[in-house]
Write an enzyme that holds these catalytic residues in place. Structure first.
Site, PDB file in Angstrom:
ATOM      1  N   ASN A 126       0.864  -1.190   0.000  1.00  0.00           N
ATOM      2  CA  ASN A 126       0.000   0.000   0.000  1.00  0.00           C
ATOM      3  C   ASN A 126       0.896   1.234   0.000  1.00  0.00           C
ATOM      4  O   ASN A 126       1.480   1.577   1.021  1.00  0.00           O
ATOM      5  CB  ASN A 126      -0.896  -0.032   1.244  1.00  0.00           C
ATOM      6  N   TRP A 127       0.971   1.885  -1.155  1.00  0.00           N
ATOM      7  CA  TRP A 127       1.883   3.034  -1.278  1.00  0.00           C
ATOM      8  C   TRP A 127       1.311   4.301  -0.645  1.00  0.00           C
ATOM      9  O   TRP A 127       2.003   5.308  -0.537  1.00  0.00           O
ATOM     10  CB  TRP A 127       2.188   3.310  -2.755  1.00  0.00           C
ATOM     11  N   GLU A 181      -5.670  -5.183  10.559  1.00  0.00           N
ATOM     12  CA  GLU A 181      -4.677  -4.136  10.767  1.00  0.00           C
ATOM     13  C   GLU A 181      -4.967  -3.401  12.072  1.00  0.00           C
ATOM     14  O   GLU A 181      -5.778  -2.454  12.081  1.00  0.00           O
ATOM     15  CB  GLU A 181      -4.716  -3.129   9.614  1.00  0.00           C
ATOM     16  N   GLY A 186       2.645  -1.223   4.337  1.00  0.00           N
ATOM     17  CA  GLY A 186       2.656   0.201   4.018  1.00  0.00           C
ATOM     18  C   GLY A 186       4.075   0.685   3.746  1.00  0.00           C
ATOM     19  O   GLY A 186       4.647   0.447   2.680  1.00  0.00           O
ATOM     20  N   GLY A 187       4.669   1.331   4.745  1.00  0.00           N
ATOM     21  CA  GLY A 187       5.976   1.981   4.581  1.00  0.00           C
ATOM     22  C   GLY A 187       7.035   1.112   3.906  1.00  0.00           C
ATOM     23  O   GLY A 187       7.750   1.572   3.007  1.00  0.00           O
TER      24      GLY A 187
HETATM   25  C1  PEP Z   1      -0.969   0.013   5.909  1.00  0.00           C
HETATM   26  O1  PEP Z   1      -0.994   1.139   5.472  1.00  0.00           O
HETATM   27  O2  PEP Z   1      -1.875  -0.779   5.589  1.00  0.00           O
HETATM   28  C2  PEP Z   1       0.119  -0.370   6.792  1.00  0.00           C
HETATM   29  C3  PEP Z   1       0.075  -1.559   7.336  1.00  0.00           C
HETATM   30  O3  PEP Z   1       1.121   0.551   6.986  1.00  0.00           O
HETATM   31  P1  PEP Z   1       2.544   0.283   7.697  1.00  0.00           P
HETATM   32  O4  PEP Z   1       3.068  -1.024   7.143  1.00  0.00           O
HETATM   33  O5  PEP Z   1       3.392   1.439   7.298  1.00  0.00           O
HETATM   34  O6  PEP Z   1       2.293   0.185   9.155  1.00  0.00           O
END
Ligand code: PEP
Length: 253
Positions: free
Chosen positions: A9-10, A170, A237-238
């Protein structure tokens, strides 16, 4: 056996040139090293770059997802993007109900249920996000919160349609915070979600349901999280913005 899914997920990051570069690097890596046999990999770039992504991924093993979709079919909804539009540029998946959409754009389960319906109508796989706030977990309400999100956002589907959905657990306190759920916390919630699906539909449907973990999953912790019995991959995400880290995460399944 359930296939694993690794989804990047950008969010709202990168210029067109940077997106082009990251896509090219991810595809180069897949071409050179292949993908694990049991995994599907997708990237979810900003909507503006979806057509670029589906063009570049065409004929490759990379799949493409959107980050959001309108709950309306078409018309006077300035700034929105419909499921039909996503389908017209050959998007495969779409994230629904990410906690950032729930928190900053006030999306509720009722609207998310409509988004899920729109996507299924256009043969796009929804990745339905659920997860509790830190306060919910501290109050020992995390199971109730996730249960209500699924009940109101997904469990209106009949069995045939539910089979076409992916769930992402999440925990909100883990997203972008560097604080990951422990493998035990993730497994406990994933098993709970699978049990809810079994109760609502059947054990067979639950056994086939793909449930991803998301929340500060990275190249260092992915393997342990993905080795949990009910964790079927990750929404990243990141760490999905760095081609090298994303490649390591893909190979952690
Ligand atoms: C997300 O945006 O779905 C996510 C899990 O972000 P991160 O991996 O940056 O916590």
């Amino acid at each position: 056996m359930r296939r694993k899914i690794i989804a990047g997920n950008w969010k709202m990051n990168m210029s067109f040139a940077e997106a082009d570069d990251l896509l090219a690097t991810i595809i180069q890596d897949i071409d050179a090293n292949g993908l694990p046999d049991n995994a599907d990999v997708l990237v979810c770039p900003p909507a503006l770059y979806l057509e670029l992504a589906t063009d570049m991924a065409s004929g490759k093993e990379l799949l493409v997802g959107a980050q959001n979709v309108s709950s309306q079919p078409a018309g006077a909804y300035t700034g929105e993007i419909s499921a039909a539009m996503l389908a017209s540029v050959e998007v495969d998946y779409c994230i629904v109900g990410h906690s950032e959409r729930r928190q900053y754009f006030h999306e509720n389960n009722e609207e998310l249920a409509r988004k899920v319906d729109m996507l299924l109508e256009h043969h796009i796989t929804p990745i339905f996000c659920c997860g509790e706030l830190l306060d919910d977990r501290e109050d020992d309400m995390h199971m109730e919160v996730v249960s209500a999100q699924l009940e109101e956002g997904l469990f209106h589907l009949d069995e045939e349609h539910f089979r076409q959905v992916v769930i992402a657990y999440e925990p909100v306190w883990a997203i972008g915070t560097g604080k990951t759920a422990t493998p035990e916390q993730a497994q406990e919630m994933h098993a709970f979600i699978r049990a809810l699906v079994a109760k609502k539909y059947s054990k067979e449907v639950a056994d086939q349901c793909q449930i991803l973990y998301g929340g500060s999953c990275n190249a260092g912790n992915a393997k342990e999280l993905f080795s949990q019995a009910d964790v079927d991959g990750g929404l990243i995400g990141g760490a999905s913005l760095k081609a090298g880290d994303f490649a390591t995460i893909i190979r952690s399944v």
